[in-house]
Write an enzyme that holds these catalytic residues in place. Sequence first.
Site, PDB file in Angstrom:
ATOM      1  N   SER A  13      34.154  37.892  39.386  1.00 41.52           N
ATOM      2  CA  SER A  13      35.478  38.410  38.986  1.00 41.52           C
ATOM      3  C   SER A  13      36.181  38.919  40.235  1.00 41.52           C
ATOM      4  CB  SER A  13      35.329  39.577  37.999  1.00 41.52           C
ATOM      5  OG  SER A  13      34.953  40.769  38.684  1.00 41.52           O
TER       6      SER A  13
ATOM      7  N   TYR B  94      37.374  41.932  40.579  1.00 41.68           N
ATOM      8  CA  TYR B  94      36.787  43.258  40.834  1.00 41.68           C
ATOM      9  C   TYR B  94      35.522  43.119  41.688  1.00 41.68           C
ATOM     10  CZ  TYR B  94      33.112  46.609  39.907  1.00 41.68           C
ATOM     11  OH  TYR B  94      32.042  47.438  40.065  1.00 41.68           O
ATOM     12  N   HIS B  95      34.608  42.238  41.263  1.00 42.60           N
ATOM     13  CA  HIS B  95      33.365  42.077  42.019  1.00 42.60           C
ATOM     14  C   HIS B  95      33.647  41.574  43.437  1.00 42.60           C
ATOM     15  CE1 HIS B  95      31.557  42.003  37.858  1.00 42.60           C
ATOM     16  NE2 HIS B  95      30.624  42.688  38.473  1.00 42.60           N
TER      17      HIS B  95
ATOM     18  N   LYS C 263      34.343  44.295  45.758  1.00 39.59           N
ATOM     19  CA  LYS C 263      33.113  44.988  46.156  1.00 39.59           C
ATOM     20  C   LYS C 263      32.427  44.241  47.313  1.00 39.59           C
ATOM     21  CE  LYS C 263      32.260  48.217  42.933  1.00 39.59           C
ATOM     22  NZ  LYS C 263      31.927  49.603  43.163  1.00 39.59           N
TER      23      LYS C 263
ATOM     24  N   ARG D 165      35.248  35.053  29.367  1.00 39.03           N
ATOM     25  CA  ARG D 165      34.991  35.039  30.807  1.00 39.03           C
ATOM     26  C   ARG D 165      34.572  33.647  31.259  1.00 39.03           C
ATOM     27  NH1 ARG D 165      31.753  40.688  32.056  1.00 39.03           N
ATOM     28  NH2 ARG D 165      32.955  41.975  30.618  1.00 39.03           N
TER      29      ARG D 165
ATOM     30  N   ASN E   4      27.014  49.900  25.710  1.00 41.02           N
ATOM     31  CA  ASN E   4      27.824  50.932  25.053  1.00 41.02           C
ATOM     32  C   ASN E   4      28.747  50.301  24.008  1.00 41.02           C
ATOM     33  OD1 ASN E   4      26.535  52.580  26.846  1.00 41.02           O
ATOM     34  ND2 ASN E   4      28.342  53.208  27.997  1.00 41.02           N
ATOM     35  N   ARG E   5      29.244  49.108  24.300  1.00 40.06           N
ATOM     36  CA  ARG E   5      30.089  48.399  23.331  1.00 40.06           C
ATOM     37  C   ARG E   5      29.279  48.006  22.089  1.00 40.06           C
ATOM     38  NH1 ARG E   5      34.511  45.708  23.945  1.00 40.06           N
ATOM     39  NH2 ARG E   5      33.902  43.534  23.634  1.00 40.06           N
TER      40      ARG E   5
ATOM     41  N   THR F 103      27.688  46.548  43.637  1.00 36.99           N
ATOM     42  CA  THR F 103      27.343  45.966  42.339  1.00 36.99           C
ATOM     43  C   THR F 103      26.477  44.719  42.508  1.00 36.99           C
ATOM     44  OG1 THR F 103      28.268  44.826  40.414  1.00 36.99           O
ATOM     45  CG2 THR F 103      29.646  44.868  42.347  1.00 36.99           C
TER      46      THR F 103
ATOM     47  N   TYR G 193      29.206  37.032  24.030  1.00 37.08           N
ATOM     48  CA  TYR G 193      30.111  36.024  24.607  1.00 37.08           C
ATOM     49  C   TYR G 193      29.346  34.722  24.854  1.00 37.08           C
ATOM     50  CZ  TYR G 193      33.340  39.925  25.656  1.00 37.08           C
ATOM     51  OH  TYR G 193      34.179  41.005  25.592  1.00 37.08           O
TER      52      TYR G 193
ATOM     53  N   ASP H 197      39.180  63.278  42.557  1.00 37.13           N
ATOM     54  CA  ASP H 197      39.636  62.198  41.669  1.00 37.13           C
ATOM     55  C   ASP H 197      41.154  62.264  41.517  1.00 37.13           C
ATOM     56  OD1 ASP H 197      37.562  60.534  39.566  1.00 37.13           O
ATOM     57  OD2 ASP H 197      39.730  60.287  39.270  1.00 37.13           O
TER      58      ASP H 197
ATOM     59  N   ARG I 217      41.362  55.993  36.496  1.00 39.44           N
ATOM     60  CA  ARG I 217      40.678  55.345  35.372  1.00 39.44           C
ATOM     61  C   ARG I 217      41.287  55.793  34.036  1.00 39.44           C
ATOM     62  NH1 ARG I 217      38.937  54.703  31.437  1.00 39.44           N
ATOM     63  NH2 ARG I 217      36.869  54.415  30.581  1.00 39.44           N
TER      64      ARG I 217
ATOM     65  N   VAL J 184      25.475  49.756  33.554  1.00 38.78           N
ATOM     66  CA  VAL J 184      24.842  51.019  33.158  1.00 38.78           C
ATOM     67  C   VAL J 184      25.132  51.260  31.676  1.00 38.78           C
ATOM     68  CG1 VAL J 184      24.760  53.509  33.628  1.00 38.78           C
ATOM     69  CG2 VAL J 184      25.270  51.897  35.470  1.00 38.78           C
TER      70      VAL J 184
ATOM     71  N   TYR K  48      32.752  57.842  34.818  1.00 44.52           N
ATOM     72  CA  TYR K  48      31.542  57.688  33.987  1.00 44.52           C
ATOM     73  C   TYR K  48      30.280  58.027  34.794  1.00 44.52           C
ATOM     74  CZ  TYR K  48      28.038  55.141  31.132  1.00 44.52           C
ATOM     75  OH  TYR K  48      26.936  54.781  30.393  1.00 44.52           O
TER      76      TYR K  48
END
Length: 382
Positions: free
Chosen positions: A179, A181-182, A185, A326, A240-241, A144, A255, A31, A35, A211, A11
């Site tokens: 999370s 994922y975070h 990072k 979450r 975007n959602r 992030t 949420y 790549d 993803r 973003v 993205y």
Amino acid sequence: MKILILGGDGYLGWPTAMNLAQHGHEVVAVDNYLRRDMARNEDIEPLYDLPNLTERCRIWEETGGKPITPMIGNLRDWTFVEKVFQAASFDAVIHYAEQPSAPYSMLNRQAAMLTISNNLEVTANCIFGVREFCPDAHVIKLGTMGEYGTPDIDIEEGWITIDHNGRSDKFLYPRQAGSLYHTTKVMDTDLLWYYVRMWDLRVTDLMQGPVYGIFTDENRRDERLLPHFAYDELFGTVVNRFITQAVASYPLTVYGKGGQTRGYLDLRDTLQCVRLSLESPADKGELRIFNQFVETFSVNELADRVQQAGKRVGLDVKIENLENPRKEKEEHYYNPKHTGLLELGLKPHYMSEDMLVEMLEKVKKHAGNIDKHKIFRNTKWA
Ligand code: USQ
């Protein structure tokens, strides 16, 4: 400059590749379609199909873009990493090659392990590749804002000076990610900081907020150059959602109480921030950290803005507060500093109603592809 982009199909990676090529840089984009594969394995389709990276590089050049060289392979594999780093003597390496989704990382043990292994191994291989093949290259790493979490004090730009028992020293700002994922990072930042100290690498870590957006200066000429656009619970970011939900007459999925506040930015500003960092590199032996966002919003504020923009295109947008899948603070203090990139010359694109309307109109054209069952799957984090 000769620039290597790790994660050039994503993205952010693909728009960055086009933007830097357009600004006269020589770009190699790498790549392995991780993803795309993860989404396919979770039975998730993007809003529109896109050609693969090699095809997109060809289309880009055919439509007048300056060449981008694609390389397809797995950056966890050192033999491939060597091949990539030997493709040119790179001045900069931009590292986006990570499993980027917080909800995905919370799915199950397998997804957690993929997130840990991929993100840490690729970051380590990137560090070892730079050390071996281009030790003076500037590493720009996509971090992030989620590394900091939501502490009850102001968030500094990467570093904090702590006075303790009459003495004082400077440290990385405390990190407490929300999370897995975070958390990977956070570990990336620690790896980079360690090797900056050991090997005098030059690194910029960009602590980016969520973003949103579709269009950039480079992709309006051909539909096939657009970025991936995800609207599902795992890979879609909130704005975007909400845009997609508005088009699909699906009540916006706020949420919990919706007071969760984050720093947001337009896709075009990600490109600006990366280019500004590239053009004024960090010093050798420096880990430079920027907080990369332009304005903060709560989820409730975002939902209201999308609802307002919807009125302009004849949509009656409903908002629903769902039980939060979450585990996160739903009402909290949030005051992160973000002056570094503005000082480098960032000219923000603030979230305007016109921009939201343009997104709504674009998504409307693909409304037939929206699968409402993919919008909310209620993956519990705790
Ligand atoms: N949210 C909702 N409803 C939704 C989706 C999200 O209320 O339907 C809320 C979330 O609970 C969260 C906020 O909106 O409080 C932002 O969620 P998000 O999914 O847009 O962003 P997040 O999961 O935090 O991750 C995204 C990117 C990630 C990046 C991060 C920046 O996927 O790669 O690192 O934004 S940050 O959030 O600042 O850590």
